[in-house]
Design an enzyme around this catalytic site. Structure first.
Site, PDB file in Angstrom:
ATOM      1  CG  ASN A   1     -20.253 -24.088  13.675  1.00  0.00           C
ATOM      2  OD1 ASN A   1     -19.798 -24.341  12.732  1.00  0.00           O
ATOM      3  ND2 ASN A   1     -21.602 -23.836  13.786  1.00  0.00           N
TER       4      ASN A   1
ATOM      5  CE  LYS B   1     -21.128 -20.161  13.683  1.00  0.00           C
ATOM      6  NZ  LYS B   1     -22.068 -19.011  14.146  1.00  0.00           N
TER       7      LYS B   1
ATOM      8  CG  HIS C   1     -25.676 -23.365  13.201  1.00  0.00           C
ATOM      9  ND1 HIS C   1     -26.125 -22.099  12.570  1.00  0.00           N
ATOM     10  CD2 HIS C   1     -25.161 -23.520  14.055  1.00  0.00           C
ATOM     11  CE1 HIS C   1     -25.261 -21.448  13.522  1.00  0.00           C
ATOM     12  NE2 HIS C   1     -24.711 -22.273  14.555  1.00  0.00           N
TER      13      HIS C   1
ATOM     14  CD  GLU D   1     -24.387 -19.396  11.408  1.00  0.00           C
ATOM     15  OE1 GLU D   1     -23.910 -20.063  11.238  1.00  0.00           O
ATOM     16  OE2 GLU D   1     -24.403 -18.713  12.519  1.00  0.00           O
TER      17      GLU D   1
ATOM     18  CD  GLU E   1     -25.384 -23.072  18.321  1.00  0.00           C
ATOM     19  OE1 GLU E   1     -24.400 -22.923  18.775  1.00  0.00           O
ATOM     20  OE2 GLU E   1     -25.777 -22.738  17.402  1.00  0.00           O
TER      21      GLU E   1
ATOM     22  N   GLY F   1     -23.274 -14.643  17.496  1.00  0.00           N
ATOM     23  CA  GLY F   1     -22.474 -14.120  16.828  1.00  0.00           C
ATOM     24  C   GLY F   1     -22.739 -12.534  17.099  1.00  0.00           C
TER      25      GLY F   1
ATOM     26  CB  SER G   1     -21.941 -14.744  22.535  1.00  0.00           C
ATOM     27  OG  SER G   1     -22.543 -14.046  21.324  1.00  0.00           O
TER      28      SER G   1
HETATM   29  P1  13P Z   1     -20.715 -17.833  18.082  1.00  0.00           P
HETATM   30  O1  13P Z   1     -20.169 -18.411  19.176  1.00  0.00           O
HETATM   31  O2  13P Z   1     -19.784 -16.999  17.314  1.00  0.00           O
HETATM   32  O3  13P Z   1     -21.870 -16.843  18.883  1.00  0.00           O
HETATM   33  O4  13P Z   1     -21.506 -18.830  17.363  1.00  0.00           O
HETATM   34  C1  13P Z   1     -22.207 -19.760  18.237  1.00  0.00           C
HETATM   35  C2  13P Z   1     -22.673 -20.817  17.179  1.00  0.00           C
HETATM   36  O5  13P Z   1     -23.561 -20.721  16.130  1.00  0.00           O
HETATM   37  C3  13P Z   1     -22.135 -22.300  17.233  1.00  0.00           C
HETATM   38  O6  13P Z   1     -22.708 -23.093  16.433  1.00  0.00           O
END
Ligand code: 13P
Length: 254
Positions: free
Chosen positions: A12, A14, A98, A100, A170, A176, A216
């Site tokens: 992803n 982002k 997601h 976010e 997740e 993150g 992560s």
């Molecule tokens: P990270 O791997 O940066 O923690 O992000 C995970 C994520 O949100 C994947 O969709």
């Protein structure tokens, strides 16, 4: 090593990579993973990068996905993107719900469900994200939260359509932050998700459904996470922007 299903390793990106950056980056990336046929590899990219990335990845082992989809076919939804647009631009997958998007863009369980249905109807595979936040884990309601999100996301999805659904677990506190859920914690919640699916669709469909872990995941911890019985892949943020690390994760999914 667990059972199991064919793994799906999805990056992803982002909100990273302009189209020109994506063009360079994806060339390096697929060189590193192109010989892998043991798992499915997906890169979920910003919508504006889809045409170039899909073109670059055509004929390689790397498939392409979007990061959001609207539930209407078309219309007055400024700034949104339809499932048909994603498909036409070369996407085969799309991330939905997601954390976010839930946190910053008002995504709800209801819109996650509507978007999931729209994606499936257009022929996409939906990567539906669920996961508890830190306060929910601390209050001991992780199972309740994740079961509820999963059930609501799958409202009116038929057994046949479940072939086009991936659930990504997740935990929000692990995204993150560098804090990964332990392999046992992650497996436990993925198992719970599988049980929710089993209760609704029966065991064969639950056994066939791909459930990813995300939060992560990196080159160091991927092998341990992916070895768990109920974890069938990863949804990877930060590490998917580092071709060497992403390649190690793909390798761990063999
Ligand atoms: P990270 O791997 O940066 O923690 O992000 C995970 C994520 O949100 C994947 O969709």
């Amino acid at each position: 090593m667990g059972s199991k299903r064919r793994m799906v390793i999805a990056g992803n990106w982002k909100m990273n990579m302009t189209p020109s950056e994506a063009k360079n980056f994806v060339g390096t990336l697929y060189e590193k993973v192109k010989n892998n046929r043991a798992c499915d590899i997906v890169v979920c990219v910003p919508a504006i990068d889809l045409p170039i990335v899909a073109k670059m990845c055509a004929g390689t082992a790397v498939k392409v996905g979007g990061q959001n989809v609207h539930f209407a076919k078309s219309g007055a939804y400024t700034g949104e993107i339809s499932a048909d647009m994603l498909v036409d631009a070369g996407a085969k997958y799309v991330i939905i719900g997601h954390s976010e998007r839930r946190q910053y863009f008002g995504e709800t369980d209801e819109t996650v469900n509507l978007r999931t249905k729209a994606a499936i109807e257009a022929g996409l595979t939906a990567i539906v994200c669920v996961g508890e936040c830190l306060s929910e884990r601390e209050q001991g309601i992780t199972e309740e939260v994740v079961a509820r999100q999963t059930k609501l996301a799958l409202l009116d999805i038929t057994p046949e359509q479940m072939k086009q659904v991936i659930i990504a677990y997740e935990p929000v506190w692990a995204i993150g932050t560098g804090k990964t859920a332990t392999a046992e914690q992650a497996d436990e919640v993925c198992k719970l998700i599988r049980n929710v699916i089993a209760a609704k669709y029966g065991k064969p469909i639950a056994r066939a459904t791909v459930i990813q872990y995300g939060g992560s995941m990196n080159a160091k911890n991927a092998a341990e996470l992916l070895a768990m019985d109920n974890i069938d892949g990863g949804l990877i943020g930060g590490a998917s922007l580092k071709p060497d690390d992403f390649a190690v994760i793909v390798e761990a999914a063999q």
